[in-house]
Motif scaffolding. Structure first.
Motif, PDB file in Angstrom:
ATOM      1  N   SER A 116      41.875  27.239  46.692  1.00 28.55           N
ATOM      2  CA  SER A 116      42.163  27.683  45.323  1.00 28.55           C
ATOM      3  C   SER A 116      43.541  27.229  44.882  1.00 28.55           C
ATOM      4  O   SER A 116      43.727  26.766  43.750  1.00 28.55           O
ATOM      5  CB  SER A 116      42.064  29.210  45.230  1.00 28.55           C
ATOM      6  OG  SER A 116      40.765  29.659  45.503  1.00 28.55           O
ATOM      7  N   LEU A 117      44.509  27.353  45.767  1.00 31.51           N
ATOM      8  CA  LEU A 117      45.880  26.946  45.434  1.00 31.51           C
ATOM      9  C   LEU A 117      45.979  25.428  45.256  1.00 31.51           C
ATOM     10  O   LEU A 117      46.705  24.940  44.386  1.00 31.51           O
ATOM     11  CB  LEU A 117      46.846  27.424  46.519  1.00 31.51           C
ATOM     12  CG  LEU A 117      46.985  28.954  46.637  1.00 31.51           C
ATOM     13  CD1 LEU A 117      47.876  29.318  47.820  1.00 31.51           C
ATOM     14  CD2 LEU A 117      47.522  29.561  45.345  1.00 31.51           C
ATOM     15  N   THR A 170      41.242  29.582  39.068  1.00 32.00           N
ATOM     16  CA  THR A 170      41.773  29.364  40.415  1.00 32.00           C
ATOM     17  C   THR A 170      42.762  30.448  40.817  1.00 32.00           C
ATOM     18  O   THR A 170      42.815  30.843  41.990  1.00 32.00           O
ATOM     19  CB  THR A 170      42.437  27.981  40.526  1.00 32.00           C
ATOM     20  OG1 THR A 170      43.332  27.795  39.427  1.00 32.00           O
ATOM     21  CG2 THR A 170      41.409  26.871  40.511  1.00 32.00           C
ATOM     22  N   VAL A 171      43.540  30.943  39.858  1.00 29.89           N
ATOM     23  CA  VAL A 171      44.443  32.059  40.157  1.00 29.89           C
ATOM     24  C   VAL A 171      43.632  33.289  40.555  1.00 29.89           C
ATOM     25  O   VAL A 171      43.953  33.987  41.528  1.00 29.89           O
ATOM     26  CB  VAL A 171      45.352  32.379  38.954  1.00 29.89           C
ATOM     27  CG1 VAL A 171      46.087  33.701  39.164  1.00 29.89           C
ATOM     28  CG2 VAL A 171      46.369  31.266  38.741  1.00 29.89           C
ATOM     29  N   LEU A 173      41.404  30.774  49.876  1.00 35.40           N
ATOM     30  CA  LEU A 173      42.742  30.952  49.311  1.00 35.40           C
ATOM     31  C   LEU A 173      43.488  29.620  49.249  1.00 35.40           C
ATOM     32  O   LEU A 173      44.068  29.256  48.216  1.00 35.40           O
ATOM     33  CB  LEU A 173      43.521  31.962  50.156  1.00 35.40           C
ATOM     34  CG  LEU A 173      44.994  32.184  49.792  1.00 35.40           C
ATOM     35  CD1 LEU A 173      45.136  32.675  48.359  1.00 35.40           C
ATOM     36  CD2 LEU A 173      45.633  33.181  50.765  1.00 35.40           C
ATOM     37  N   VAL A 174      43.447  28.876  50.341  1.00 34.53           N
ATOM     38  CA  VAL A 174      44.143  27.583  50.398  1.00 34.53           C
ATOM     39  C   VAL A 174      43.541  26.598  49.400  1.00 34.53           C
ATOM     40  O   VAL A 174      44.254  25.922  48.648  1.00 34.53           O
ATOM     41  CB  VAL A 174      44.089  27.001  51.830  1.00 34.53           C
ATOM     42  CG1 VAL A 174      44.646  25.576  51.850  1.00 34.53           C
ATOM     43  CG2 VAL A 174      44.869  27.884  52.785  1.00 34.53           C
ATOM     44  N   TYR A 176      40.580  33.296  41.781  1.00 32.37           N
ATOM     45  CA  TYR A 176      39.954  33.049  43.084  1.00 32.37           C
ATOM     46  C   TYR A 176      40.950  33.322  44.216  1.00 32.37           C
ATOM     47  O   TYR A 176      40.607  33.947  45.231  1.00 32.37           O
ATOM     48  CB  TYR A 176      39.473  31.596  43.195  1.00 32.37           C
ATOM     49  CG  TYR A 176      38.403  31.193  42.218  1.00 32.37           C
ATOM     50  CD1 TYR A 176      37.612  32.144  41.565  1.00 32.37           C
ATOM     51  CD2 TYR A 176      38.162  29.857  41.942  1.00 32.37           C
ATOM     52  CE1 TYR A 176      36.637  31.767  40.665  1.00 32.37           C
ATOM     53  CE2 TYR A 176      37.174  29.466  41.044  1.00 32.37           C
ATOM     54  CZ  TYR A 176      36.422  30.423  40.403  1.00 32.37           C
ATOM     55  OH  TYR A 176      35.459  30.041  39.530  1.00 32.37           O
ATOM     56  N   ALA A 177      42.174  32.837  44.028  1.00 35.51           N
ATOM     57  CA  ALA A 177      43.200  33.036  45.056  1.00 35.51           C
ATOM     58  C   ALA A 177      43.492  34.515  45.255  1.00 35.51           C
ATOM     59  O   ALA A 177      43.619  34.996  46.394  1.00 35.51           O
ATOM     60  CB  ALA A 177      44.478  32.278  44.670  1.00 35.51           C
ATOM     61  N   SER A 197      37.740  33.667  53.686  1.00 33.82           N
ATOM     62  CA  SER A 197      38.582  33.944  52.525  1.00 33.82           C
ATOM     63  C   SER A 197      39.935  33.246  52.642  1.00 33.82           C
ATOM     64  O   SER A 197      40.552  32.892  51.629  1.00 33.82           O
ATOM     65  CB  SER A 197      38.769  35.455  52.331  1.00 33.82           C
ATOM     66  OG  SER A 197      39.108  36.093  53.534  1.00 33.82           O
ATOM     67  N   ALA A 242      40.574  36.203  47.084  1.00 39.46           N
ATOM     68  CA  ALA A 242      40.597  35.877  48.510  1.00 39.46           C
ATOM     69  C   ALA A 242      41.692  36.662  49.222  1.00 39.46           C
ATOM     70  O   ALA A 242      41.479  37.208  50.321  1.00 39.46           O
ATOM     71  CB  ALA A 242      40.802  34.377  48.696  1.00 39.46           C
ATOM     72  N   LEU A 243      42.872  36.731  48.595  1.00 45.11           N
ATOM     73  CA  LEU A 243      43.982  37.483  49.185  1.00 45.11           C
ATOM     74  C   LEU A 243      43.639  38.970  49.275  1.00 45.11           C
ATOM     75  O   LEU A 243      43.934  39.625  50.288  1.00 45.11           O
ATOM     76  CB  LEU A 243      45.244  37.274  48.351  1.00 45.11           C
ATOM     77  CG  LEU A 243      46.506  37.986  48.834  1.00 45.11           C
ATOM     78  CD1 LEU A 243      46.891  37.503  50.230  1.00 45.11           C
ATOM     79  CD2 LEU A 243      47.667  37.756  47.859  1.00 45.11           C
TER      80      LEU A 243
END
Length: 346
Positions: A286-287, A246-247, A283-284, A249-250, A279, A253-254
């Motif tokens: 993923s967090l 998940t980190v 990002l949201v 992925y975030a 994206s 996306a960023l």
């Protein structure tokens, strides 16, 4: 293996590591052919299970978990919103490692077309098979019983009287676990190879054999993986893997958003549908999924943070001073300078 043969323990883990790392050492072509076969067997297990369980579908079984006093709890969400939050790591696991598809870019004939087709096709197929498993298995075997099962497909078939098929699916299901294990071995080896070649990890890890296989990038992480497996903390390691995923992925996306803003004219053979909106949503989500790991097991979150700190210390203390490849910002700055020089000369 334990459900099928009664055997379990370190020697089983060692056998699997030796066998499948060995296949990868034989060459990427051989490895990917084996991966296709075992993935096909895994899909066959899921489809065979789905066909057998459709006749025993009972929607009431989906709601046989006792309702708790948690916030938002009802028959549909017996553990409330906390249950949804804590279940996110396991939902992620249904799709985890699909991001490994782009790691085959250097070995694809036409990466710009083949990689997007591969990852989109994989995501759609995973969504289909995930729905089959998540809906049909508890609807036939009962959500409460399947939630406590270590081998839910097999137990659901046994509960519905499909004992012979249960044995077959157990064998084929083992192929499914192998397919996941096998693809992760491929993914980590190419990732370690790329990071080593760029100088982020020790350069010796990017040495390849005559068959163009990154042998050390295969073997060294496998040793760490085997040692970790001796802990017997499967759920903990699963959750830690989700934290890492998940980190990443975030950050992907960023990075996509920043590239679209800072480099709008960059050549893009493939463009994400929806652009930065897509994206941004990723990002949201993923967090949110990252926090779900903490809800399930705070240890997984904290242990992974410790690993990140160790990695950061290694980077800032050593590898940042020994990078072979330039950073993306440095590359773009060099490109901009070259374009400015070209414009001035004209």
């Amino acid at each position: 293996v334990e459900a099928l043969t009664g055997f379990n323990g370190p020697w089983v883990y060692a056998l699997f590591y030796l066998t499948f790392v060995g296949i990868h050492l034989a060459g990427v072509g051989e490895a990917l052919k084996v991966m296709m076969v075992i993935s096909g067997l895994a899909v066959l297990a899921i489809i065979a299970t789905a066909v057998a369980l459709i006749a025993n579908f009972d929607a009431a079984n989906l709601f046989d978990v006792a309702v708790t006093n948690a916030a938002g709890a009802n028959e549909f969400l017996p553990l409330g919103w906390y249950g949804v939050w804590a279940a996110l790591p396991f939902a992620m696991w249904l799709f985890l490692a699909v991001e490994g598809v782009p790691l085959a870019a250097e070995e694809a004939k036409n990466p710009a077309k083949d990689v997007p087709k591969g990852i989109i096709g994989a995501m759609l197929f995973l969504l289909f098979t995930a729905l089959l498993v998540v809906v049909l298995v508890p609807a036939a075997g009962g959500a409460n019983a399947m939630g406590a099962s270590a081998v839910p497909l097999v137990d659901a078939l046994n509960a519905t009287g499909n004992t012979n098929l249960a044995t077959v699916v157990n064998i084929l299901g083992l192929a499914g676990l192998v397919a996941s294990f096998f693809s992760i071995i491929y993914g980590y080896s190419r990732l370690v190879f790329a990071l080593s070649r760029a100088g982020y990890l020790p350069r010796s890890l990017s040495i390849t054999t005559e068959r163009k296989v990154p042998a050390r990038a295969l073997i060294v992480p496998a040793i760490f993986g085997f040692i970790a497996s001796l802990s017997g903390e499967g759920d903990l390691m699963l959750a830690m893997a989700v934290v890492g995923a998940t980190v990443s992925y975030a950050l992907m996306a960023l990075s996509h958003i920043m590239l679209r803003i800072k480099q709008p004219n960059l050549a893009r053979p493939y463009k994400t549908p929806g652009g930065v909106v897509t994206s941004g949503i990723a990002l949201v989500l993923s967090l949110i999924a990252l926090t779900g790991v903490y809800a399930f097991d705070p240890r997984a979150f904290l242990y992974t943070v410790v690993l990140f700190v160790i990695g950061a210390a290694y980077y800032f203390g050593y590898s940042a001073k020994h990078l072979v490849a330039k950073s993306a910002d440095e590359e773009f700055a060099m490109l901009a300078d070259a374009e400015a020089d070209l414009a001035a000369s004209n």
